[in-house]
Design a protein around this motif. Structure first.
Motif, mmCIF file in Angstrom:
data_model
loop_
_atom_site.group_PDB
_atom_site.id
_atom_site.type_symbol
_atom_site.label_atom_id
_atom_site.label_comp_id
_atom_site.label_asym_id
_atom_site.label_seq_id
_atom_site.Cartn_x
_atom_site.Cartn_y
_atom_site.Cartn_z
ATOM 1 N N THR A 1 0.837 -1.198 0.000
ATOM 2 C CA THR A 1 0.000 0.000 0.000
ATOM 3 C C THR A 1 0.872 1.248 0.000
ATOM 4 N N LEU A 2 0.340 2.295 -0.597
ATOM 5 C CA LEU A 2 0.990 3.601 -0.585
ATOM 6 C C LEU A 2 -0.105 4.642 -0.351
ATOM 7 N N THR A 3 0.055 5.417 0.700
ATOM 8 C CA THR A 3 -0.984 6.354 1.132
ATOM 9 C C THR A 3 -0.439 7.768 1.163
ATOM 10 N N VAL A 4 -1.280 8.718 0.757
ATOM 11 C CA VAL A 4 -0.962 10.146 0.888
ATOM 12 C C VAL A 4 -1.840 10.704 2.010
ATOM 13 N N PRO A 5 -1.334 10.754 3.243
ATOM 14 C CA PRO A 5 -2.165 11.266 4.350
ATOM 15 C C PRO A 5 -2.426 12.761 4.184
ATOM 16 N N ASN A 6 -3.660 13.162 4.409
ATOM 17 C CA ASN A 6 -3.957 14.592 4.283
ATOM 18 C C ASN A 6 -3.254 15.421 5.356
ATOM 19 N N SER A 7 -2.908 14.776 6.465
ATOM 20 C CA SER A 7 -2.214 15.508 7.524
ATOM 21 C C SER A 7 -0.757 15.797 7.169
ATOM 22 N N ALA A 8 -0.199 15.043 6.210
ATOM 23 C CA ALA A 8 1.205 15.225 5.823
ATOM 24 C C ALA A 8 1.324 15.880 4.464
ATOM 25 N N ALA A 9 0.247 16.520 3.997
ATOM 26 C CA ALA A 9 0.246 17.153 2.683
ATOM 27 C C ALA A 9 -0.076 18.635 2.817
ATOM 28 N N LYS A 10 0.511 19.439 1.939
ATOM 29 C CA LYS A 10 0.241 20.875 1.913
ATOM 30 C C LYS A 10 0.011 21.299 0.473
ATOM 31 N N LEU A 11 -1.202 21.760 0.195
ATOM 32 C CA LEU A 11 -1.574 22.226 -1.140
ATOM 33 C C LEU A 11 -1.802 23.730 -1.091
ATOM 34 N N THR A 12 -1.105 24.434 -1.977
ATOM 35 C CA THR A 12 -1.250 25.889 -2.056
ATOM 36 C C THR A 12 -1.655 26.265 -3.471
ATOM 37 N N ILE A 13 -2.770 27.002 -3.576
ATOM 38 C CA ILE A 13 -3.218 27.529 -4.862
ATOM 39 C C ILE A 13 -3.193 29.045 -4.744
ATOM 40 N N GLY A 14 -2.241 29.655 -5.453
ATOM 41 C CA GLY A 14 -2.022 31.091 -5.252
ATOM 42 C C GLY A 14 -1.476 31.332 -3.865
ATOM 43 N N ASP A 15 -2.161 32.147 -3.092
ATOM 44 C CA ASP A 15 -1.755 32.424 -1.705
ATOM 45 C C ASP A 15 -2.571 31.636 -0.697
ATOM 46 N N ALA A 16 -3.532 30.874 -1.183
ATOM 47 C CA ALA A 16 -4.427 30.157 -0.269
ATOM 48 C C ALA A 16 -3.928 28.739 -0.024
ATOM 49 N N VAL A 17 -3.941 28.320 1.232
ATOM 50 C CA VAL A 17 -3.618 26.946 1.616
ATOM 51 C C VAL A 17 -4.922 26.147 1.632
ATOM 52 N N ILE A 18 -4.972 25.103 0.817
ATOM 53 C CA ILE A 18 -6.204 24.336 0.632
ATOM 54 C C ILE A 18 -6.131 23.059 1.473
#
Length: 556
Positions: free
Chosen positions: A253-270
Protein backbone atom coordinates in the motif's frame (compact mmCIF):
# COMPACT_ATOMS: atom_id res chain seq x y z
CA UNK A 1 -27.51 -3.38 -30.58
CA UNK A 2 -29.89 -1.02 -28.85
CA UNK A 3 -28.71 1.10 -25.93
CA UNK A 4 -25.59 -1.05 -25.98
CA UNK A 5 -27.57 -4.11 -24.90
CA UNK A 6 -26.64 -7.28 -26.73
CA UNK A 7 -29.55 -9.30 -28.07
CA UNK A 8 -29.19 -12.79 -29.61
CA UNK A 9 -28.42 -12.49 -33.30
CA UNK A 10 -31.43 -13.28 -35.42
CA UNK A 11 -31.62 -13.17 -39.21
CA UNK A 12 -34.39 -13.51 -41.74
CA UNK A 13 -35.34 -16.82 -43.28
CA UNK A 14 -36.61 -16.45 -46.80
CA UNK A 15 -39.06 -18.71 -48.62
CA UNK A 16 -41.23 -18.42 -51.71
CA UNK A 17 -44.37 -16.47 -51.10
CA UNK A 18 -43.14 -14.83 -47.88
CA UNK A 19 -44.72 -11.47 -47.20
CA UNK A 20 -41.91 -9.02 -46.39
CA UNK A 21 -42.79 -6.16 -44.07
CA UNK A 22 -40.89 -3.24 -42.55
CA UNK A 23 -39.98 -5.44 -39.60
CA UNK A 24 -38.26 -7.97 -41.85
CA UNK A 25 -36.09 -5.38 -43.55
CA UNK A 26 -35.20 -3.72 -40.24
CA UNK A 27 -34.22 -7.14 -38.86
CA UNK A 28 -32.00 -7.68 -41.90
CA UNK A 29 -30.13 -4.43 -41.28
CA UNK A 30 -29.95 -4.96 -37.53
CA UNK A 31 -28.42 -8.41 -37.90
CA UNK A 32 -25.45 -7.21 -39.92
CA UNK A 33 -24.98 -3.93 -38.06
CA UNK A 34 -25.02 -5.49 -34.60
CA UNK A 35 -22.63 -8.29 -35.53
CA UNK A 36 -20.17 -5.92 -37.18
CA UNK A 37 -20.30 -3.48 -34.29
CA UNK A 38 -19.74 -6.22 -31.74
CA UNK A 39 -16.63 -7.38 -33.57
CA UNK A 40 -15.44 -3.77 -33.93
CA UNK A 41 -15.78 -3.29 -30.21
CA UNK A 42 -14.07 -6.53 -29.18
CA UNK A 43 -11.36 -6.68 -31.85
CA UNK A 44 -10.35 -3.06 -32.28
CA UNK A 45 -11.60 -1.25 -29.20
CA UNK A 46 -12.56 2.39 -29.45
CA UNK A 47 -10.87 5.59 -30.51
CA UNK A 48 -9.65 7.55 -33.50
CA UNK A 49 -8.50 5.50 -36.48
CA UNK A 50 -7.44 8.34 -38.73
CA UNK A 51 -7.72 12.12 -38.94
CA UNK A 52 -10.11 14.18 -36.80
CA UNK A 53 -7.37 16.66 -35.88
CA UNK A 54 -8.66 19.73 -34.05
CA UNK A 55 -6.94 23.07 -34.69
CA UNK A 56 -7.67 26.62 -33.61
CA UNK A 57 -8.58 28.79 -36.60
CA UNK A 58 -8.73 32.02 -34.59
CA UNK A 59 -9.37 33.11 -31.00
CA UNK A 60 -12.94 31.77 -30.97
CA UNK A 61 -13.12 29.24 -33.81
CA UNK A 62 -11.95 25.67 -34.25
CA UNK A 63 -11.72 23.34 -37.22
CA UNK A 64 -12.17 19.57 -37.08
CA UNK A 65 -10.52 17.69 -39.94
CA UNK A 66 -12.13 14.74 -41.70
CA UNK A 67 -11.49 11.35 -40.15
CA UNK A 68 -12.75 7.98 -38.95
CA UNK A 69 -13.26 6.61 -35.43
CA UNK A 70 -15.00 3.75 -33.64
CA UNK A 71 -17.09 4.53 -30.56
CA UNK A 72 -17.45 2.54 -27.36
CA UNK A 73 -20.13 0.21 -28.72
CA UNK A 74 -18.41 -0.42 -32.05
CA UNK A 75 -20.21 2.08 -34.26
CA UNK A 76 -18.20 3.76 -37.01
CA UNK A 77 -17.94 7.54 -36.82
CA UNK A 78 -17.07 9.31 -40.06
CA UNK A 79 -16.47 13.03 -40.51
CA UNK A 80 -16.54 13.19 -44.33
CA UNK A 81 -15.30 16.76 -44.73
CA UNK A 82 -13.63 19.40 -42.54
CA UNK A 83 -15.98 21.41 -40.36
CA UNK A 84 -15.31 24.86 -38.92
CA UNK A 85 -17.35 26.07 -35.97
CA UNK A 86 -17.34 28.93 -33.50
CA UNK A 87 -16.84 27.49 -30.04
CA UNK A 88 -19.87 29.34 -28.72
CA UNK A 89 -22.08 27.64 -31.33
CA UNK A 90 -21.18 24.09 -30.30
CA UNK A 91 -23.65 22.17 -28.17
CA UNK A 92 -22.80 22.20 -24.46
CA UNK A 93 -20.74 25.41 -24.43
CA UNK A 94 -21.92 27.91 -21.80
CA UNK A 95 -21.06 31.59 -21.65
CA UNK A 96 -21.07 32.13 -17.90
CA UNK A 97 -17.42 31.31 -17.21
CA UNK A 98 -14.36 31.46 -19.41
CA UNK A 99 -11.51 30.64 -17.02
CA UNK A 100 -11.60 26.92 -17.73
CA UNK A 101 -10.75 23.98 -19.93
CA UNK A 102 -13.44 22.56 -22.18
CA UNK A 103 -13.44 19.20 -23.93
CA UNK A 104 -14.59 18.69 -27.52
CA UNK A 105 -16.19 15.27 -27.99
CA UNK A 106 -17.67 13.38 -30.92
CA UNK A 107 -20.49 10.83 -30.79
CA UNK A 108 -22.43 8.69 -33.26
CA UNK A 109 -25.63 10.18 -34.67
CA UNK A 110 -28.25 9.37 -37.31
CA UNK A 111 -30.32 11.74 -39.42
CA UNK A 112 -33.24 11.22 -41.77
CA UNK A 113 -32.71 12.07 -45.42
CA UNK A 114 -34.83 12.36 -48.60
CA UNK A 115 -38.41 12.90 -47.36
CA UNK A 116 -40.93 11.16 -49.63
CA UNK A 117 -44.71 10.78 -49.67
CA UNK A 118 -45.92 7.86 -47.52
CA UNK A 119 -48.52 5.96 -49.51
CA UNK A 120 -49.50 3.65 -46.66
CA UNK A 121 -50.06 6.42 -44.12
CA UNK A 122 -52.06 8.52 -46.54
CA UNK A 123 -54.63 5.74 -46.78
CA UNK A 124 -55.59 6.18 -43.15
CA UNK A 125 -54.94 9.90 -42.75
CA UNK A 126 -56.50 12.76 -44.68
CA UNK A 127 -53.45 15.03 -44.67
CA UNK A 128 -50.30 14.38 -46.68
CA UNK A 129 -47.69 12.37 -44.73
CA UNK A 130 -43.96 12.23 -45.50
CA UNK A 131 -41.33 9.77 -44.38
CA UNK A 132 -37.55 9.84 -44.78
CA UNK A 133 -36.35 7.56 -47.54
CA UNK A 134 -32.80 7.20 -46.16
CA UNK A 135 -31.01 7.16 -42.81
CA UNK A 136 -27.75 9.11 -42.89
CA UNK A 137 -25.15 7.82 -40.45
CA UNK A 138 -23.56 10.96 -39.07
CA UNK A 139 -21.84 12.40 -36.01
CA UNK A 140 -22.45 14.93 -33.30
CA UNK A 141 -19.87 17.38 -31.92
CA UNK A 142 -20.45 18.73 -28.45
CA UNK A 143 -18.63 20.34 -25.53
CA UNK A 144 -18.14 18.83 -22.07
CA UNK A 145 -16.94 21.22 -19.38
CA UNK A 146 -15.78 18.63 -16.86
CA UNK A 147 -12.78 16.43 -17.44
CA UNK A 148 -13.58 12.71 -17.59
CA UNK A 149 -12.28 10.65 -14.69
CA UNK A 150 -9.15 8.65 -15.62
CA UNK A 151 -10.74 5.43 -14.32
CA UNK A 152 -13.60 5.83 -16.79
CA UNK A 153 -11.31 4.58 -19.56
CA UNK A 154 -11.19 0.81 -19.91
CA UNK A 155 -7.46 0.43 -20.46
CA UNK A 156 -6.64 2.72 -17.54
CA UNK A 157 -8.72 0.44 -15.30
CA UNK A 158 -6.82 -2.58 -16.59
CA UNK A 159 -3.32 -1.16 -16.32
CA UNK A 160 -3.25 1.48 -13.60
CA UNK A 161 -4.31 2.18 -10.05
CA UNK A 162 -5.52 5.80 -9.91
CA UNK A 163 -6.12 7.73 -6.69
CA UNK A 164 -7.63 11.22 -6.66
CA UNK A 165 -5.92 13.50 -4.14
CA UNK A 166 -7.83 16.72 -4.80
CA UNK A 167 -10.44 17.93 -7.28
CA UNK A 168 -12.48 21.09 -7.77
CA UNK A 169 -13.72 23.14 -10.72
CA UNK A 170 -10.29 24.34 -11.89
CA UNK A 171 -7.83 21.81 -10.43
CA UNK A 172 -7.52 18.06 -10.30
CA UNK A 173 -4.57 16.22 -8.70
CA UNK A 174 -4.29 12.47 -9.17
CA UNK A 175 -1.62 9.91 -8.46
CA UNK A 176 -1.16 6.96 -10.81
CA UNK A 177 0.86 3.78 -10.51
CA UNK A 178 0.78 0.28 -12.05
CA UNK A 179 -2.06 -1.96 -10.93
CA UNK A 180 0.23 -4.97 -10.50
CA UNK A 181 3.95 -5.35 -9.76
CA UNK A 182 6.46 -8.18 -9.60
CA UNK A 183 8.67 -8.83 -6.55
CA UNK A 184 11.59 -6.42 -6.29
CA UNK A 185 10.46 -4.36 -9.27
CA UNK A 186 11.22 -0.63 -9.37
CA UNK A 187 7.84 1.07 -9.87
CA UNK A 188 7.27 4.53 -11.32
CA UNK A 189 4.58 6.63 -9.64
CA UNK A 190 3.21 9.70 -11.40
CA UNK A 191 1.71 12.72 -9.70
CA UNK A 192 -0.49 14.43 -12.32
CA UNK A 193 -1.61 18.03 -11.77
CA UNK A 194 -4.33 19.31 -14.14
CA UNK A 195 -5.45 22.94 -14.03
CA UNK A 196 -6.90 25.77 -16.05
CA UNK A 197 -4.64 28.46 -17.46
CA UNK A 198 -6.01 31.16 -15.17
CA UNK A 199 -5.83 29.14 -12.00
CA UNK A 200 -3.11 30.71 -9.79
CA UNK A 201 0.21 28.95 -9.37
CA UNK A 202 0.00 25.60 -7.62
CA UNK A 203 2.46 24.17 -5.11
CA UNK A 204 1.97 20.75 -3.57
CA UNK A 205 4.15 18.73 -1.26
CA UNK A 206 3.54 15.69 0.88
CA UNK A 207 5.18 12.76 2.61
CA UNK A 208 3.68 9.41 1.68
CA UNK A 209 3.33 6.33 3.87
CA UNK A 210 4.42 3.03 2.32
CA UNK A 211 3.76 -0.50 3.55
CA UNK A 212 5.79 -3.07 1.63
CA UNK A 213 7.32 -0.56 -0.76
CA UNK A 214 10.90 0.65 -0.28
CA UNK A 215 11.85 4.21 -1.13
CA UNK A 216 14.20 4.74 -4.09
CA UNK A 217 16.00 8.07 -4.49
CA UNK A 218 17.64 10.72 -2.36
CA UNK A 219 14.40 12.56 -1.51
CA UNK A 220 13.13 9.77 0.71
CA UNK A 221 9.34 9.74 1.04
CA UNK A 222 8.96 13.44 0.26
CA UNK A 223 7.34 14.50 -3.00
CA UNK A 224 7.01 18.11 -4.08
CA UNK A 225 5.71 20.07 -7.05
CA UNK A 226 5.94 23.80 -7.69
CA UNK A 227 4.52 25.26 -10.86
CA UNK A 228 7.08 27.40 -12.73
CA UNK A 229 6.26 31.09 -12.68
CA UNK A 230 6.46 31.53 -16.47
CA UNK A 231 4.68 28.29 -17.39
CA UNK A 232 1.62 28.19 -19.64
CA UNK A 233 0.68 24.55 -19.25
CA UNK A 234 -2.52 22.91 -18.12
CA UNK A 235 -1.01 19.59 -17.08
CA UNK A 236 2.17 18.70 -15.18
CA UNK A 237 3.61 15.32 -14.23
CA UNK A 238 6.06 14.59 -11.41
CA UNK A 239 7.56 11.07 -11.23
CA UNK A 240 9.19 9.23 -8.37
CA UNK A 241 10.02 5.58 -7.74
CA UNK A 242 9.58 2.90 -5.12
CA UNK A 243 10.75 -0.70 -4.97
CA UNK A 244 8.18 -3.48 -4.66
CA UNK A 245 8.32 -6.09 -1.88
CA UNK A 246 10.47 -9.15 -2.49
CA UNK A 247 7.69 -11.65 -1.68
CA UNK A 248 4.92 -12.47 -4.15
CA UNK A 249 1.31 -12.92 -3.11
CA UNK A 250 1.23 -9.92 -0.80
CA UNK A 251 -0.45 -6.55 -0.97
CA UNK A 252 1.57 -3.35 -0.82
CA UNK A 253 0.00 0.00 0.00
CA UNK A 254 0.99 3.60 -0.59
CA UNK A 255 -0.98 6.35 1.13
CA UNK A 256 -0.96 10.15 0.89
CA UNK A 257 -2.16 11.27 4.35
CA UNK A 258 -3.96 14.59 4.28
CA UNK A 259 -2.21 15.51 7.52
CA UNK A 260 1.21 15.23 5.82
CA UNK A 261 0.25 17.15 2.68
CA UNK A 262 0.24 20.88 1.91
CA UNK A 263 -1.57 22.23 -1.14
CA UNK A 264 -1.25 25.89 -2.06
CA UNK A 265 -3.22 27.53 -4.86
CA UNK A 266 -2.02 31.09 -5.25
CA UNK A 267 -1.75 32.42 -1.70
CA UNK A 268 -4.43 30.16 -0.27
CA UNK A 269 -3.62 26.95 1.62
CA UNK A 270 -6.20 24.34 0.63
CA UNK A 271 -7.06 21.59 3.15
CA UNK A 272 -7.41 18.03 1.87
CA UNK A 273 -10.52 16.17 3.01
CA UNK A 274 -9.42 12.57 2.58
CA UNK A 275 -6.45 10.27 2.33
CA UNK A 276 -5.55 9.01 -1.15
CA UNK A 277 -4.53 5.35 -1.08
CA UNK A 278 -3.17 2.75 -3.51
CA UNK A 279 -3.41 -0.98 -2.83
CA UNK A 280 -1.18 -2.93 -5.23
CA UNK A 281 -0.96 -6.70 -5.67
CA UNK A 282 2.50 -8.29 -5.88
CA UNK A 283 2.38 -11.09 -8.47
CA UNK A 284 4.40 -14.23 -9.00
CA UNK A 285 3.58 -14.40 -12.73
CA UNK A 286 4.57 -11.65 -15.17
CA UNK A 287 2.37 -8.57 -14.99
CA UNK A 288 1.48 -8.80 -18.69
CA UNK A 289 0.05 -12.30 -18.18
CA UNK A 290 -2.16 -11.08 -15.33
CA UNK A 291 -3.47 -8.15 -17.37
CA UNK A 292 -4.30 -10.49 -20.26
CA UNK A 293 -6.03 -12.80 -17.82
CA UNK A 294 -8.19 -9.92 -16.55
CA UNK A 295 -8.97 -8.98 -20.14
CA UNK A 296 -9.97 -12.52 -21.08
CA UNK A 297 -12.02 -13.16 -17.95
CA UNK A 298 -14.19 -10.05 -18.19
CA UNK A 299 -17.82 -10.83 -18.94
CA UNK A 300 -19.38 -10.04 -22.30
CA UNK A 301 -21.63 -7.54 -20.56
CA UNK A 302 -18.57 -5.73 -19.17
CA UNK A 303 -16.88 -5.78 -22.56
CA UNK A 304 -19.86 -4.40 -24.48
CA UNK A 305 -21.73 -2.26 -21.99
CA UNK A 306 -18.98 -0.96 -19.74
CA UNK A 307 -18.52 2.32 -21.59
CA UNK A 308 -21.61 2.44 -23.76
CA UNK A 309 -22.45 6.10 -23.20
CA UNK A 310 -18.90 7.39 -23.40
CA UNK A 311 -18.03 9.52 -26.40
CA UNK A 312 -14.55 10.09 -27.82
CA UNK A 313 -12.68 13.17 -26.60
CA UNK A 314 -11.02 14.84 -29.59
CA UNK A 315 -9.43 17.83 -27.85
CA UNK A 316 -8.86 19.69 -24.63
CA UNK A 317 -9.30 23.41 -25.32
CA UNK A 318 -7.79 25.86 -22.83
CA UNK A 319 -9.57 29.21 -22.58
CA UNK A 320 -8.39 32.58 -21.31
CA UNK A 321 -10.79 35.22 -20.06
CA UNK A 322 -10.50 38.59 -21.78
CA UNK A 323 -12.83 40.98 -20.02
CA UNK A 324 -16.40 39.96 -20.84
CA UNK A 325 -15.33 37.40 -23.44
CA UNK A 326 -12.69 34.70 -24.02
CA UNK A 327 -10.02 33.48 -26.39
CA UNK A 328 -8.69 30.03 -27.27
CA UNK A 329 -5.17 29.82 -25.89
CA UNK A 330 -4.26 26.19 -26.54
CA UNK A 331 -5.63 23.01 -28.12
CA UNK A 332 -4.39 19.58 -26.99
CA UNK A 333 -5.42 16.87 -29.42
CA UNK A 334 -6.86 13.58 -28.16
CA UNK A 335 -5.73 14.29 -24.57
CA UNK A 336 -6.57 10.80 -23.30
CA UNK A 337 -4.84 8.91 -26.14
CA UNK A 338 -8.02 7.41 -27.51
CA UNK A 339 -6.44 5.98 -30.63
CA UNK A 340 -6.76 2.68 -32.48
CA UNK A 341 -3.55 1.50 -34.12
CA UNK A 342 -3.48 -0.70 -37.19
CA UNK A 343 -2.74 -4.35 -36.38
CA UNK A 344 -0.20 -4.51 -39.21
CA UNK A 345 1.58 -1.45 -37.77
CA UNK A 346 1.65 -2.98 -34.30
CA UNK A 347 3.06 -6.20 -35.74
CA UNK A 348 5.88 -4.34 -37.48
CA UNK A 349 6.59 -2.28 -34.39
CA UNK A 350 6.82 -5.46 -32.34
CA UNK A 351 9.26 -6.95 -34.84
CA UNK A 352 11.35 -3.80 -34.78
CA UNK A 353 11.35 -3.80 -30.99
CA UNK A 354 12.42 -7.43 -30.82
CA UNK A 355 15.17 -6.90 -33.36
CA UNK A 356 16.61 -3.74 -31.84
CA UNK A 357 15.98 -3.68 -28.10
CA UNK A 358 14.94 -7.12 -26.87
CA UNK A 359 16.34 -7.68 -23.37
CA UNK A 360 18.31 -4.46 -23.66
CA UNK A 361 18.31 -1.45 -21.43
CA UNK A 362 20.23 1.77 -21.48
CA UNK A 363 22.01 3.54 -18.68
CA UNK A 364 23.41 6.96 -18.04
CA UNK A 365 25.49 7.92 -15.03
CA UNK A 366 26.82 10.99 -13.32
CA UNK A 367 28.73 11.65 -10.13
CA UNK A 368 28.58 14.37 -7.52
CA UNK A 369 30.97 15.39 -4.77
CA UNK A 370 29.97 14.86 -1.17
CA UNK A 371 31.58 16.35 1.90
CA UNK A 372 34.64 14.64 3.29
CA UNK A 373 33.59 11.89 5.67
CA UNK A 374 30.05 11.52 4.23
CA UNK A 375 28.74 8.11 3.24
CA UNK A 376 28.73 7.29 -0.50
CA UNK A 377 25.25 7.45 -2.06
CA UNK A 378 23.58 5.91 -5.08
CA UNK A 379 20.35 7.22 -6.59
CA UNK A 380 18.71 5.20 -9.39
CA UNK A 381 15.88 6.50 -11.59
CA UNK A 382 14.15 4.27 -14.16
CA UNK A 383 12.44 5.68 -17.26
CA UNK A 384 10.20 2.94 -18.69
CA UNK A 385 9.24 4.93 -21.77
CA UNK A 386 12.84 4.63 -23.04
CA UNK A 387 13.97 1.62 -20.97
CA UNK A 388 16.74 3.64 -19.39
CA UNK A 389 18.31 3.78 -15.94
CA UNK A 390 19.87 6.98 -14.58
CA UNK A 391 22.55 6.35 -11.96
CA UNK A 392 23.75 9.20 -9.76
CA UNK A 393 26.73 8.29 -7.59
CA UNK A 394 27.78 10.48 -4.70
CA UNK A 395 31.48 10.13 -3.80
CA UNK A 396 32.93 11.75 -0.66
CA UNK A 397 35.73 14.16 -1.38
CA UNK A 398 39.15 13.07 -0.10
CA UNK A 399 40.72 14.99 2.73
CA UNK A 400 42.16 18.21 1.40
CA UNK A 401 45.85 17.34 1.23
CA UNK A 402 46.98 20.82 0.22
CA UNK A 403 46.21 22.01 3.72
CA UNK A 404 48.84 19.50 4.95
CA UNK A 405 51.65 20.56 2.61
CA UNK A 406 53.90 23.60 2.76
CA UNK A 407 56.64 24.67 0.41
CA UNK A 408 59.15 27.47 0.09
CA UNK A 409 62.61 28.44 -1.10
CA UNK A 410 65.77 29.43 0.66
CA UNK A 411 68.61 31.28 -1.06
CA UNK A 412 72.28 30.94 -0.01
CA UNK A 413 74.82 33.49 -1.25
CA UNK A 414 78.18 32.20 -2.41
CA UNK A 415 81.48 34.06 -1.78
CA UNK A 416 84.38 34.26 -4.24
CA UNK A 417 88.02 33.50 -3.43
CA UNK A 418 90.06 35.38 -5.90
CA UNK A 419 93.17 33.20 -5.58
CA UNK A 420 91.58 29.96 -6.74
CA UNK A 421 88.57 31.17 -8.61
CA UNK A 422 86.40 28.64 -6.73
CA UNK A 423 83.12 29.29 -4.95
CA UNK A 424 82.41 28.25 -1.39
CA UNK A 425 79.68 28.96 1.16
CA UNK A 426 82.08 31.06 3.16
CA UNK A 427 85.83 31.60 2.99
CA UNK A 428 87.53 28.28 3.69
CA UNK A 429 84.29 26.35 4.51
CA UNK A 430 82.22 23.80 2.61
CA UNK A 431 79.35 23.35 5.10
CA UNK A 432 76.30 25.49 5.69
CA UNK A 433 73.37 25.18 8.16
CA UNK A 434 70.34 27.45 7.87
CA UNK A 435 68.48 29.18 10.62
CA UNK A 436 65.26 27.57 11.86
CA UNK A 437 62.53 27.68 9.21
CA UNK A 438 58.84 27.67 10.24
CA UNK A 439 57.01 25.35 7.84
CA UNK A 440 53.52 26.58 8.90
CA UNK A 441 51.96 23.16 9.50
CA UNK A 442 51.95 23.46 13.24
CA UNK A 443 53.35 21.11 15.80
CA UNK A 444 53.76 17.44 15.05
CA UNK A 445 55.85 15.17 12.94
CA UNK A 446 56.52 16.28 9.37
CA UNK A 447 58.63 14.94 6.54
CA UNK A 448 60.83 17.45 4.73
CA UNK A 449 62.18 16.98 1.23
CA UNK A 450 64.71 19.45 -0.21
CA UNK A 451 66.19 19.95 -3.64
CA UNK A 452 68.22 22.42 -5.64
CA UNK A 453 66.14 24.68 -7.89
CA UNK A 454 67.42 25.93 -11.21
CA UNK A 455 65.66 28.58 -13.28
CA UNK A 456 66.28 28.78 -17.03
CA UNK A 457 65.26 31.82 -19.07
CA UNK A 458 65.13 32.28 -22.83
CA UNK A 459 68.20 33.61 -24.63
CA UNK A 460 66.35 36.82 -25.42
CA UNK A 461 65.72 37.34 -21.75
CA UNK A 462 61.96 37.01 -22.08
CA UNK A 463 60.72 37.01 -18.51
CA UNK A 464 57.66 34.97 -19.54
CA UNK A 465 59.79 32.16 -20.96
CA UNK A 466 60.82 30.63 -17.65
CA UNK A 467 61.42 26.95 -16.98
CA UNK A 468 62.03 25.66 -13.48
CA UNK A 469 63.86 22.46 -12.56
CA UNK A 470 64.23 21.02 -9.11
CA UNK A 471 66.99 18.43 -8.59
CA UNK A 472 66.58 15.99 -5.71
CA UNK A 473 69.43 13.79 -4.51
CA UNK A 474 72.87 13.94 -6.17
CA UNK A 475 72.75 16.31 -9.12
CA UNK A 476 76.09 15.05 -10.49
CA UNK A 477 74.38 11.97 -11.89
CA UNK A 478 73.27 14.22 -14.78
CA UNK A 479 76.82 15.35 -15.55
CA UNK A 480 77.68 15.00 -19.22
CA UNK A 481 74.02 14.88 -20.31
CA UNK A 482 71.74 17.50 -21.76
CA UNK A 483 70.16 17.74 -18.30
CA UNK A 484 73.39 18.73 -16.52
CA UNK A 485 72.55 21.60 -14.14
CA UNK A 486 74.49 24.82 -13.76
CA UNK A 487 74.41 24.55 -9.98
CA UNK A 488 76.96 23.24 -7.48
CA UNK A 489 77.12 19.59 -6.54
CA UNK A 490 75.72 19.85 -3.02
CA UNK A 491 74.55 17.26 -0.50
CA UNK A 492 71.44 18.28 1.43
CA UNK A 493 70.02 17.22 4.78
CA UNK A 494 67.34 18.36 7.23
CA UNK A 495 66.69 18.35 10.95
CA UNK A 496 63.06 18.67 12.15
CA UNK A 497 61.81 20.06 15.48
CA UNK A 498 58.26 18.56 15.88
CA UNK A 499 57.50 20.45 19.09
CA UNK A 500 58.33 23.81 17.48
CA UNK A 501 56.94 23.30 14.01
CA UNK A 502 60.32 24.24 12.52
CA UNK A 503 63.28 22.66 10.72
CA UNK A 504 66.81 23.44 9.49
CA UNK A 505 68.48 22.70 6.16
CA UNK A 506 72.12 21.58 6.03
CA UNK A 507 74.29 21.64 2.92
CA UNK A 508 77.73 20.31 2.08
CA UNK A 509 79.71 21.11 -1.04
CA UNK A 510 81.05 17.99 -2.79
CA UNK A 511 84.45 18.86 -4.32
CA UNK A 512 85.31 22.02 -6.19
CA UNK A 513 82.46 23.99 -7.76
CA UNK A 514 82.52 24.58 -11.47
CA UNK A 515 79.25 26.51 -11.49
CA UNK A 516 79.14 30.21 -12.27
CA UNK A 517 76.10 30.74 -10.06
CA UNK A 518 76.39 33.25 -7.24
CA UNK A 519 73.28 32.05 -5.41
CA UNK A 520 72.03 28.57 -4.56
CA UNK A 521 68.21 28.31 -4.40
CA UNK A 522 66.95 25.46 -2.25
CA UNK A 523 63.33 24.35 -2.70
CA UNK A 524 61.83 22.62 0.34
CA UNK A 525 58.58 20.69 0.83
CA UNK A 526 57.12 19.93 4.24
CA UNK A 527 54.57 17.11 4.36
CA UNK A 528 52.50 16.43 7.46
CA UNK A 529 51.46 12.79 7.59
CA UNK A 530 47.73 11.99 7.98
CA UNK A 531 46.25 9.36 10.28
CA UNK A 532 48.81 7.46 12.27
CA UNK A 533 52.06 9.37 12.18
CA UNK A 534 55.03 7.37 10.93
CA UNK A 535 58.02 6.80 13.11
CA UNK A 536 60.71 9.44 13.04
CA UNK A 537 62.64 9.24 9.80
CA UNK A 538 60.01 7.01 8.18
CA UNK A 539 58.39 8.25 4.94
CA UNK A 540 55.67 6.65 2.72
CA UNK A 541 57.56 7.21 -0.53
CA UNK A 542 54.73 6.38 -2.97
CA UNK A 543 52.23 8.62 -1.21
CA UNK A 544 54.83 11.35 -0.87
CA UNK A 545 55.76 11.22 -4.56
CA UNK A 546 52.10 11.39 -5.63
CA UNK A 547 51.38 14.34 -3.38
CA UNK A 548 54.55 16.18 -4.38
CA UNK A 549 53.77 15.61 -8.05
CA UNK A 550 50.32 17.17 -7.65
CA UNK A 551 51.69 20.05 -5.63
CA UNK A 552 54.49 20.72 -8.13
CA UNK A 553 52.00 20.80 -10.99
CA UNK A 554 49.81 23.30 -9.14
CA UNK A 555 52.85 25.42 -8.25
CA UNK A 556 53.81 25.76 -11.91
Amino acid sequence: MKKSRLYPFERNRYFYGKLLTVRDFESEQKYFNDKRRLLNRLLYGSGVLSGMQVVAVDDKTISVEMGVAIDYIGRELVIPSPVTLKLSMIEGFTNNEYKKNVYLCVAYDEKGKEPVHSVGNSAIRSDEVSEYNRVLESYRLFIVEEAPAPSSFEFVRLLENVATIYEDVGVRITQRMPKYVNPGEVVEIKLVVEKTLQTPRIAFQYEYDAVGFTTVGHDGQNVSFAEPGDAQETEYTVSFHVKAPLEAGSLATLTVPNSAAKLTIGDAVIPLDSNAKHVIEVLEEPVAERILKDWHERSLEEAVEGSADQSICLAKISLLQLGPTYMIEKVDRVPYNEYIESTSLLQRLAQTSRASSLHKFYASAETEDLEYGAKPSLDVQYHPERNEFDFKLGIPRPQHLYDEIATGTMEVLLESIGKTGGFFFSRGKKNYVSDEINHGLGEGQVSVVVGLEEVERSVAGDLNAVQKRVYYGQSDVFKGTEFEPDIPNVSLGTVVYPEKGTFRIGMKLQGEMESTASVIAVRWWAFKTLGTAPQQGEVDNEQLEDVLGEAAASEE
